[in-house]
Design an enzyme around this catalytic site. Structure first.
Site, PDB file in Angstrom:
ATOM      1  N   PRO A   2      76.937  95.078 -20.551  1.00 22.21           N
ATOM      2  CG  PRO A   2      76.853  97.067 -21.671  1.00 22.21           C
ATOM      3  CD  PRO A   2      76.059  96.072 -20.948  1.00 22.21           C
ATOM      4  CD  GLU A   3      81.032  98.104 -16.389  1.00 21.21           C
ATOM      5  OE1 GLU A   3      82.027  97.935 -15.683  1.00 21.21           O
ATOM      6  OE2 GLU A   3      80.216  99.020 -16.211  1.00 21.21           O
ATOM      7  CG  HIS A 100      65.029  96.465 -30.385  1.00 24.96           C
ATOM      8  ND1 HIS A 100      64.861  97.446 -31.339  1.00 24.96           N
ATOM      9  CD2 HIS A 100      64.381  96.903 -29.287  1.00 24.96           C
ATOM     10  CE1 HIS A 100      64.148  98.439 -30.828  1.00 24.96           C
ATOM     11  NE2 HIS A 100      63.846  98.135 -29.580  1.00 24.96           N
ATOM     12  NE  ARG A 120      72.263 103.515 -26.950  1.00 25.75           N
ATOM     13  CZ  ARG A 120      73.010 104.145 -26.053  1.00 25.75           C
ATOM     14  NH1 ARG A 120      73.050 103.707 -24.810  1.00 25.75           N
ATOM     15  NH2 ARG A 120      73.699 105.191 -26.387  1.00 25.75           N
ATOM     16  NE  ARG A 172      98.942 103.998 -22.493  1.00 34.43           N
ATOM     17  CZ  ARG A 172      97.793 103.690 -23.099  1.00 34.43           C
ATOM     18  NH1 ARG A 172      96.726 104.409 -22.862  1.00 34.43           N
ATOM     19  NH2 ARG A 172      97.730 102.687 -23.925  1.00 34.43           N
TER      20      ARG A 172
END
Length: 298
Positions: A2-3, A100, A120, A172
């Site tokens: 993911p990253e 998968h 997933r 923020r």
DNA sequence: ACCGCAACCTGTACGC
DNA sequence: TGCGTACAGGTTGCGG
């Protein structure tokens, strides 16, 4: 995988193996993997057949393969996000089907195919228009997929604007780790590299951003850039076979992590055991001494 | 407009 | 061995 560093490893693999090749056909084996392609799986497959793939691009954790229009320029792209467990694999077409396997793309030359494998199913593929880039005043990739125009530049891009990032932080009302994970402020940083960047910057994950100094923001940014470049240099971080490059090989950065996953192990700077906190339904690892809790938590 | 959390999935590791 | 629980690197969408 993911990253950012892991996605960049995949991008480089695709650059080598798919650039310039013409797609013969695409097969969608699980509709959820193309759920964000609104016209549906049949349309997704139909749009790929016969198109030639240009050099892959990336912003943050998103990856896209531009597709040639009849005049040879790119007007559309296959956009990919690997989610938590997505893999893009290139290999001999007659090899066994992965358990998968979600999408398979075959090429007209009959050579190695491209497979999207995702346990997933948080990842996805879609065919989308390319539109002018919104960030960086023209220093960005020029054209980006429409669904990701709202994503900020990532800290390894020339187009990344450090001053704008600092101003956004101050605006923020949140903690620095939440901000690092917000892809509209800075893209490409996930849970691992956020913890690593904060360890390097000696900042606690809950440090309120509205009072951060320029120096602190610069430290976080530099920490993120350095750690992601170092990870990229050794093929990314992988804890198991789920996070692999297009050939199925794992990266070696796990052994270089300073904070992530090191609960109760000594801080490499001061020796204090690393602590694990619950944060956003996941984990945050930090050194209690180097990264003291702020008086006001966010 | 902004913030923070629950939901979306499948698999693995671990304690009892 | 089997069962239940906790946890896993991401993003979206919704309620507050």
């Amino acid at each position: 995988m993911p990253e950012l560093p892991e996605v960049e490893v995949v991008r480089r693999g695709l650059d080598r193996w798919t650039t310039g090749r013409t797609i013969a056909s695409a097969e969608v084996l699980h509709p959820r993997s193309v759920r964000r392609h609104a016209p549906g799986p049949a349309d997704f497959a139909g749009r790929l057949a016969g198109r030639t793939v240009l050099a892959p691009r990336r912003r943050g954790k998103y990856l896209w393969l531009p597709l040639t229009a009849p005049d040879g320029t790119a007007d559309e792209a296959v956009l990919a996000h690997l989610g938590m467990s997505g893999q893009l694999l290139v290999g001999e077409p007659d090899r066994e089907r992965e358990k998968h396997l979600r999408v398979r793309i075959a090429f007209a030359d009959g050579g190695r195919d491209l497979r999207f494998v995702d346990q997933r199913t948080f990842g996805h593929l879609m065919v989308t228009d390319l539109v002018p880039d919104a960030v960086g005043g023209g220093k960005g990739p020029g054209l980006v997929p429409e669904p990701i125009v709202h994503i900020a530049a990532d800290p390894l891009e020339d187009a990344f604007d450090a001053e704008a990032f600092f101003r956004a932080l101050r605006r923020r009302k949140t903690g620095i780790k939440r901000a690092l994970l917000d892809q509209s402020l800075i893209s490409g940083v996930g849970n691992i590299y956020a913890d690593e960047a904060l360890w390097r910057a000696r900042l606690h994950w809950a440090r309120p951003t509205d009072t951060m100094t320029r120096a602190e923001a610069a430290r976080v940014l530099e920490g993120a850039q350095d750690v992601m470049e170092a990870a990229l240099a050794v093929g990314g971080t992988s804890f198991d076979s789920l996070y692999v490059d297009v050939n199925g090989d794992s990266g070696y950065f796990e052994r270089s992590l300073d904070a992530y996953g090191r609960r109760d192990q000594p801080c490499r700077r001061c020796g204090t055991p690393i602590r694990r906190d619950e944060f956003m339904n996941r984990s945050s690892f930090s050194c209690p001494v180097c990264q003291p809790r702020p008086r006001r938590m966010r």
